[in-house]
Design an enzyme around this catalytic site. Structure first.
Site, PDB file in Angstrom:
ATOM      1  N   HIS A  43       3.638  -2.383   3.093  1.00 52.25           N
ATOM      2  CA  HIS A  43       3.708  -1.033   2.549  1.00 52.25           C
ATOM      3  C   HIS A  43       5.045  -0.821   1.844  1.00 52.25           C
ATOM      4  O   HIS A  43       5.995  -1.569   2.072  1.00 52.25           O
ATOM      5  CB  HIS A  43       3.551   0.014   3.665  1.00 52.25           C
ATOM      6  CG  HIS A  43       2.209   0.000   4.329  1.00 52.25           C
ATOM      7  ND1 HIS A  43       1.870  -0.961   5.274  1.00 52.25           N
ATOM      8  CD2 HIS A  43       1.126   0.795   4.186  1.00 52.25           C
ATOM      9  CE1 HIS A  43       0.619  -0.728   5.683  1.00 52.25           C
ATOM     10  NE2 HIS A  43       0.149   0.327   5.040  1.00 52.25           N
ATOM     11  N   ASP A  73       0.816  -1.211   0.000  1.00 50.54           N
ATOM     12  CA  ASP A  73       0.000   0.000   0.000  1.00 50.54           C
ATOM     13  C   ASP A  73       0.854   1.268   0.000  1.00 50.54           C
ATOM     14  O   ASP A  73       2.046   1.246   0.298  1.00 50.54           O
ATOM     15  CB  ASP A  73      -0.887   0.027   1.258  1.00 50.54           C
ATOM     16  CG  ASP A  73      -2.024  -0.973   1.198  1.00 50.54           C
ATOM     17  OD1 ASP A  73      -2.019  -1.830   0.297  1.00 50.54           O
ATOM     18  OD2 ASP A  73      -2.912  -0.900   2.069  1.00 50.54           O
TER      19      ASP A  73
END
Length: 290
Positions: free
Chosen positions: A258, A109
């Site tokens: 992430h 992400d």
């Protein structure tokens, strides 16, 4: 030579010359076949015998299919027979009994951020022949369209993570429209197709956001295995990223990570540990979506 044979010989020469000028005829030089930068194995599911990693660790060949969820690079799209669906716990489960359950989905992400972080992540995925979904923010794509192109060029899948990473549950309907639609538009502008996966920031949404995602043909996807790489306790601790994932590991794990330096540092070892435990990596192109 006998004079009566000369016209016949001349005719034969002319016939050969004409044949050489025709497409596919002798003397024709074919141009190089267009291929991806990284050679890809055959599409998942192409084998005639069941494999524990069907549609796993595979990079399907490009095609002109209308499946925008599977990126082939350079604006191309590819077609893979759906083999997995997402259940209510956001795990990936096989659609057919012979398809392996022992798989994980890799997701990243909040990108694309910078080359220094993204490149080692992509390199580790390439090394392990793994595919992932990169859930991107529109404002980051606007700042670094070249990084989005690199994600696509490497054959990875691009997902919608809203424009500005705001909590959709706290936005007006008009704001939700803009947060989702603008990402769809800029991704299509940069790589030639729009995402088919949505990850709401913080995993938070409301009834209107869910309806909007459905209208846009987006499969709304949270996660079922959190690396906690975003947490202050994990910062600069790649081994802790690995341990957090392994502690929650189960068949069908939808792993949240992430684009962070310590996650990039951990990824190669993490993928090795997953493979050692017999897990394969789901190709997002093989996930059933609207």
């Amino acid at each position: 030579m006998n004079r009566s044979l000369k016209p016949i010989a001349a005719l034969a020469v002319m016939t050969a010359l004409l044949a050489a000028c025709q497409p596919g005829g002798a003397g024709t030089t074919a141009g190089p076949a267009t291929t991806d930068a990284t050679p890809s194995p055959p599409p998942a599911g192409a084998s005639t015998s069941p494999s524990p990693s069907a549609a796993v660790s595979a990079s399907p060949s490009p095609s002109t299919s209308a499946n925008p969820g599977a990126t082939a690079g350079a604006g191309e799209q590819q077609s893979v027979r759906p083999l997995y669906k997402m259940n209510n716990a956001y795990d990936l489960v096989p659609l057919e009994a012979e398809t392996s359950k022992k798989v994980v989905l890799l997701t990243f992400d909040d990108g694309p951020k910078d080359t220094a972080t993204l490149t080692p992540i992509l390199d580790a995925l390439d090394k392990h022949k793994a595919k992932a979904i990169f859930f991107v923010n529109g404002n980051r794509v606007k700042a670094h369209p070249e990084l989005l192109k690199e994600i696509d060029r490497r054959g990875q899948t691009i997902g919608n993570h809203t424009w500005s990473h705001n909590d959709l549950a706290k936005q007006s309907n008009a704001e939700i429209d803009k947060e989702l639609e603008d990402v769809q538009a800029i991704v299509k502008e940069v790589v030639g197709y729009a995402p088919v996966f949505l990850r709401p920031p913080f995993g938070s949404s409301n009834a209107y956001a869910r309806q909007k995602a459905e209208e846009l043909g987006l499969l709304r996807m949270n996660w079922s295995n959190g690396s906690l790489d975003w947490d202050a306790s994990t910062k600069n601790k790649p081994q802790l990223v690995i341990q957090n994932v392994l502690d929650q590991l189960h068949p069908g794990s939808n792993i949240l990570m992430h684009e962070l330096p310590w996650t990039a540092e951990a990824l190669d070892s993490l993928l090795t540990r997953l493979e050692e435990q017999g897990y394969g990596f789901v190709d997002p192109a093989s996930i059933q979506h609207p």
